[in-house]
Motif scaffolding. Structure first.
Motif, PDB file in Angstrom:
ATOM      1  N   VAL A 129       2.407 -40.606 -77.761  1.00 44.00           N
ATOM      2  CA  VAL A 129       3.309 -39.833 -78.598  1.00 44.00           C
ATOM      3  C   VAL A 129       2.550 -38.819 -79.447  1.00 44.00           C
ATOM      4  CG1 VAL A 129       5.040 -39.973 -80.439  1.00 44.00           C
ATOM      5  CG2 VAL A 129       4.965 -41.723 -78.639  1.00 44.00           C
ATOM      6  N   ALA A 130       1.396 -39.222 -79.952  1.00 46.20           N
ATOM      7  CA  ALA A 130       0.602 -38.337 -80.802  1.00 46.20           C
ATOM      8  C   ALA A 130      -0.868 -38.587 -80.525  1.00 46.20           C
ATOM      9  CB  ALA A 130       0.924 -38.591 -82.279  1.00 46.20           C
ATOM     10  N   GLY A 131      -1.709 -37.635 -80.911  1.00 45.35           N
ATOM     11  CA  GLY A 131      -3.124 -37.799 -80.637  1.00 45.35           C
ATOM     12  C   GLY A 131      -3.966 -36.770 -81.353  1.00 45.35           C
ATOM     13  N   SER A 132      -5.253 -36.770 -81.077  1.00 47.26           N
ATOM     14  CA  SER A 132      -6.183 -35.830 -81.704  1.00 47.26           C
ATOM     15  C   SER A 132      -6.572 -34.700 -80.763  1.00 47.26           C
ATOM     16  CB  SER A 132      -7.445 -36.582 -82.165  1.00 47.26           C
ATOM     17  OG  SER A 132      -8.066 -37.213 -81.059  1.00 47.26           O
ATOM     18  N   SER A 133      -6.203 -34.795 -79.479  1.00 49.22           N
ATOM     19  CA  SER A 133      -6.479 -33.721 -78.525  1.00 49.22           C
ATOM     20  C   SER A 133      -5.399 -33.735 -77.458  1.00 49.22           C
ATOM     21  CB  SER A 133      -7.864 -33.877 -77.894  1.00 49.22           C
ATOM     22  OG  SER A 133      -7.937 -35.095 -77.177  1.00 49.22           O
ATOM     23  N   ALA A 134      -5.200 -32.574 -76.812  1.00 50.04           N
ATOM     24  CA  ALA A 134      -4.137 -32.429 -75.821  1.00 50.04           C
ATOM     25  C   ALA A 134      -4.726 -32.335 -74.424  1.00 50.04           C
ATOM     26  CB  ALA A 134      -3.314 -31.175 -76.124  1.00 50.04           C
ATOM     27  N   SER A 135      -4.232 -33.167 -73.520  1.00 46.86           N
ATOM     28  CA  SER A 135      -4.615 -33.093 -72.113  1.00 46.86           C
ATOM     29  C   SER A 135      -3.423 -32.583 -71.316  1.00 46.86           C
ATOM     30  CB  SER A 135      -5.055 -34.461 -71.593  1.00 46.86           C
ATOM     31  OG  SER A 135      -6.275 -34.853 -72.188  1.00 46.86           O
ATOM     32  N   ILE A 136      -3.669 -31.570 -70.496  1.00 48.23           N
ATOM     33  CA  ILE A 136      -2.618 -30.928 -69.716  1.00 48.23           C
ATOM     34  C   ILE A 136      -2.922 -31.116 -68.233  1.00 48.23           C
ATOM     35  CG2 ILE A 136      -1.419 -28.754 -69.236  1.00 48.23           C
ATOM     36  CD1 ILE A 136      -0.990 -29.713 -72.078  1.00 48.23           C
ATOM     37  N   LEU A 137      -1.919 -31.489 -67.469  1.00 47.25           N
ATOM     38  CA  LEU A 137      -2.099 -31.627 -66.031  1.00 47.25           C
ATOM     39  C   LEU A 137      -2.057 -30.263 -65.358  1.00 47.25           C
ATOM     40  CD1 LEU A 137      -2.370 -33.437 -63.522  1.00 47.25           C
ATOM     41  CD2 LEU A 137       0.142 -33.533 -63.438  1.00 47.25           C
ATOM     42  N   GLY A 138      -3.163 -29.915 -64.677  1.00 48.38           N
ATOM     43  CA  GLY A 138      -3.194 -28.708 -63.872  1.00 48.38           C
ATOM     44  C   GLY A 138      -2.792 -29.008 -62.445  1.00 48.38           C
ATOM     45  N   LYS A 139      -3.128 -28.107 -61.527  1.00 48.46           N
ATOM     46  CA  LYS A 139      -2.769 -28.352 -60.130  1.00 48.46           C
ATOM     47  C   LYS A 139      -3.526 -29.545 -59.559  1.00 48.46           C
ATOM     48  CE  LYS A 139      -2.573 -26.338 -55.522  1.00 48.46           C
ATOM     49  NZ  LYS A 139      -2.877 -25.196 -54.635  1.00 48.46           N
ATOM     50  N   HIS A 140      -4.805 -29.674 -59.930  1.00 49.24           N
ATOM     51  CA  HIS A 140      -5.641 -30.689 -59.303  1.00 49.24           C
ATOM     52  C   HIS A 140      -6.134 -31.776 -60.250  1.00 49.24           C
ATOM     53  CE1 HIS A 140      -5.680 -28.424 -55.610  1.00 49.24           C
ATOM     54  NE2 HIS A 140      -6.145 -27.354 -56.232  1.00 49.24           N
ATOM     55  N   TYR A 141      -6.201 -31.493 -61.574  1.00 45.90           N
ATOM     56  CA  TYR A 141      -6.768 -32.484 -62.489  1.00 45.90           C
ATOM     57  C   TYR A 141      -6.282 -32.236 -63.909  1.00 45.90           C
ATOM     58  CZ  TYR A 141     -10.124 -28.635 -63.182  1.00 45.90           C
ATOM     59  OH  TYR A 141     -10.703 -27.411 -63.415  1.00 45.90           O
ATOM     60  N   MET A 142      -6.404 -33.298 -64.735  1.00 41.92           N
ATOM     61  CA  MET A 142      -6.081 -33.187 -66.157  1.00 41.92           C
ATOM     62  C   MET A 142      -7.171 -32.392 -66.857  1.00 41.92           C
ATOM     63  SD  MET A 142      -3.227 -34.921 -66.688  1.00 41.92           S
ATOM     64  CE  MET A 142      -3.224 -35.213 -68.450  1.00 41.92           C
ATOM     65  N   LYS A 143      -6.776 -31.553 -67.812  1.00 44.21           N
ATOM     66  CA  LYS A 143      -7.739 -30.755 -68.565  1.00 44.21           C
ATOM     67  C   LYS A 143      -7.388 -30.805 -70.044  1.00 44.21           C
ATOM     68  CE  LYS A 143     -11.072 -27.809 -69.361  1.00 44.21           C
ATOM     69  NZ  LYS A 143     -11.145 -28.070 -70.810  1.00 44.21           N
ATOM     70  N   GLN A 144      -8.384 -31.187 -70.845  1.00 41.30           N
ATOM     71  CA  GLN A 144      -8.188 -31.092 -72.283  1.00 41.30           C
ATOM     72  C   GLN A 144      -8.195 -29.622 -72.679  1.00 41.30           C
ATOM     73  OE1 GLN A 144     -11.352 -33.844 -73.584  1.00 41.30           O
ATOM     74  NE2 GLN A 144      -9.744 -34.988 -74.621  1.00 41.30           N
ATOM     75  N   VAL A 145      -7.163 -29.203 -73.415  1.00 39.81           N
ATOM     76  CA  VAL A 145      -6.998 -27.807 -73.826  1.00 39.81           C
ATOM     77  C   VAL A 145      -7.045 -27.757 -75.342  1.00 39.81           C
ATOM     78  CG1 VAL A 145      -5.521 -25.770 -73.701  1.00 39.81           C
ATOM     79  CG2 VAL A 145      -5.611 -27.356 -71.766  1.00 39.81           C
ATOM     80  N   ASP A 146      -7.733 -26.756 -75.876  1.00 34.39           N
ATOM     81  CA  ASP A 146      -8.058 -26.739 -77.298  1.00 34.39           C
ATOM     82  C   ASP A 146      -6.902 -26.317 -78.194  1.00 34.39           C
ATOM     83  OD1 ASP A 146     -11.003 -27.316 -77.000  1.00 34.39           O
ATOM     84  OD2 ASP A 146     -10.820 -25.546 -75.732  1.00 34.39           O
TER      85      ASP A 146
END
Length: 331
Positions: A129-146
């Motif tokens: 629900v909440a966190g200190s960083s955001a991970s976004i699913l791309g086409k091939h892998y999850m990526k932490q985005v700033d």
């Protein structure tokens, strides 16, 4: 005994004060300016210089994530200046740094006692629900985005990745750009409508210590923003300071990929006196606009990102951002 705040927790306390002082009672200045038919964006570089001074004051190496985090805090502050909802821009100006708008609205509507109980649960256990960083699913892998604008009903609307390099230019410069190019493709292919951007913070010593490398890197960054299926905009922040940064010479670390272990939230108190002392002693930082080509200027970057979010959204969304752009002051 209360926990001693980590370097990152102390940095957050100082960052938050700088941003709060720049927007008293949450009221931000309007960055949009109009000169005839030309609409432009004027960033608040005064705030950026202060934020960039925090890791130097704390003697924070790159492994803490604090040097790159200064850029993230500034970009999220600028998006709030542009009129986007404070709870919709991540990192938020308060804990938790990442939280969907629906949850923020729920908390705002609760009685104080119930709100405190739920906030306590959020801080302790509710990682989905909440966190200190955001991970976004791309086409091939999850990526932490700033820096992110996203919600459950829209998906990602804006994604900005940041990198920071103060030393070891020859060893790491190419790797950072290559990684960013791959990340852009990964994210853009799954989220083609999201405004996608990349901001590179670079210490100006590269201009004299490795001028050929600087020329190559600046050219490569400019080209990175011209790909049809990659970034919509790229910015270069050329950072000039005299003091020696506390660097980890063989490793560059993103703000969200810090080697310092992050809990969901770090529940510590940083004394007001310590923040006051830090603000009074921040080192002097300059931003070298003269060495950055027009295509990589931060002002152009912020205008491009804000305009894209506004222009591809229904007119019923982002009303304050639309109003601020329409009410641009005459330059």
């Amino acid at each position: 005994m209360p926990a001693e705040p980590s370097t990152k927790a102390t940095a957050w306390a100082i960052f938050d004060r700088i941003v709060a002082d720049a927007a008293p009672a949450g009221v931000h200045s309007n960055p949009w300016l109009r000169s005839g038919e030309t609409l432009s964006y004027r960033p608040d570089f005064r705030v950026l210089r202060k934020l960039l001074g925090v890791p130097l004051y704390l003697d924070a190496p790159s492994t803490t994530g604090v040097p790159a985090l200064a850029l993230d805090v500034w970009l999220s502050y600028e998006l709030r200046r542009a009129g986007f909802h404070p709870d919709g821009v991540w990192p938020r100006p308060t804990d938790p740094r990442i939280m969907p708008g629906a949850i923020a609205n729920l908390l705002d509507g609760l009685p104080q006692k119930e709100r405190q109980l739920i906030e306590h649960r959020l801080r302790r256990s509710m990682k989905g629900v909440a966190g200190s960083s955001a991970s976004i699913l791309g086409k091939h892998y999850m990526k932490q985005v700033d820096v992110v604008m996203s919600d459950w009903d829209t998906g990602p609307e804006l994604l900005i990745s940041t990198k920071r390099m103060d030393s070891s230019f020859g060893k790491n410069a190419a790797n950072r750009v290559e990684e960013s190019y791959g990340d852009a493709k990964n994210l853009r292919l799954r989220h083609p409508l999201a405004a996608l951007g990349f901001v590179y913070g670079l210490r100006s010593t590269i201009l004299t210590s490795e001028p050929d490398k600087a020329e190559w890197l600046i050219d490569l960054l400019a080209k990175l923003g011209t790909e049809d299926d990659a970034y919509h905009a790229v910015a270069l922040v050329m950072i000039d300071y005299e003091a020696e940064a506390a660097e980890s010479p063989d490793k560059e670390v993103d703000s969200v990929e810090s080697a310092e272990t992050d809990a969901l939230f770090e529940i510590v108190d940083v004394e007001t006196a310590a923040v006051d002392e830090a603000l009074a002693a921040l080192p002097d930082i300059a931003i070298r606009h003269d060495t950055v080509p027009p295509a990589l200027q931060p002002a152009r970057f912020l205008a491009t990102m804000a305009n894209r979010v506004i222009d591809i959204s229904p007119v019923t969304r982002h009303r304050e951002a639309r109003r601020r752009r329409a009410c641009a002051a005459e330059d």
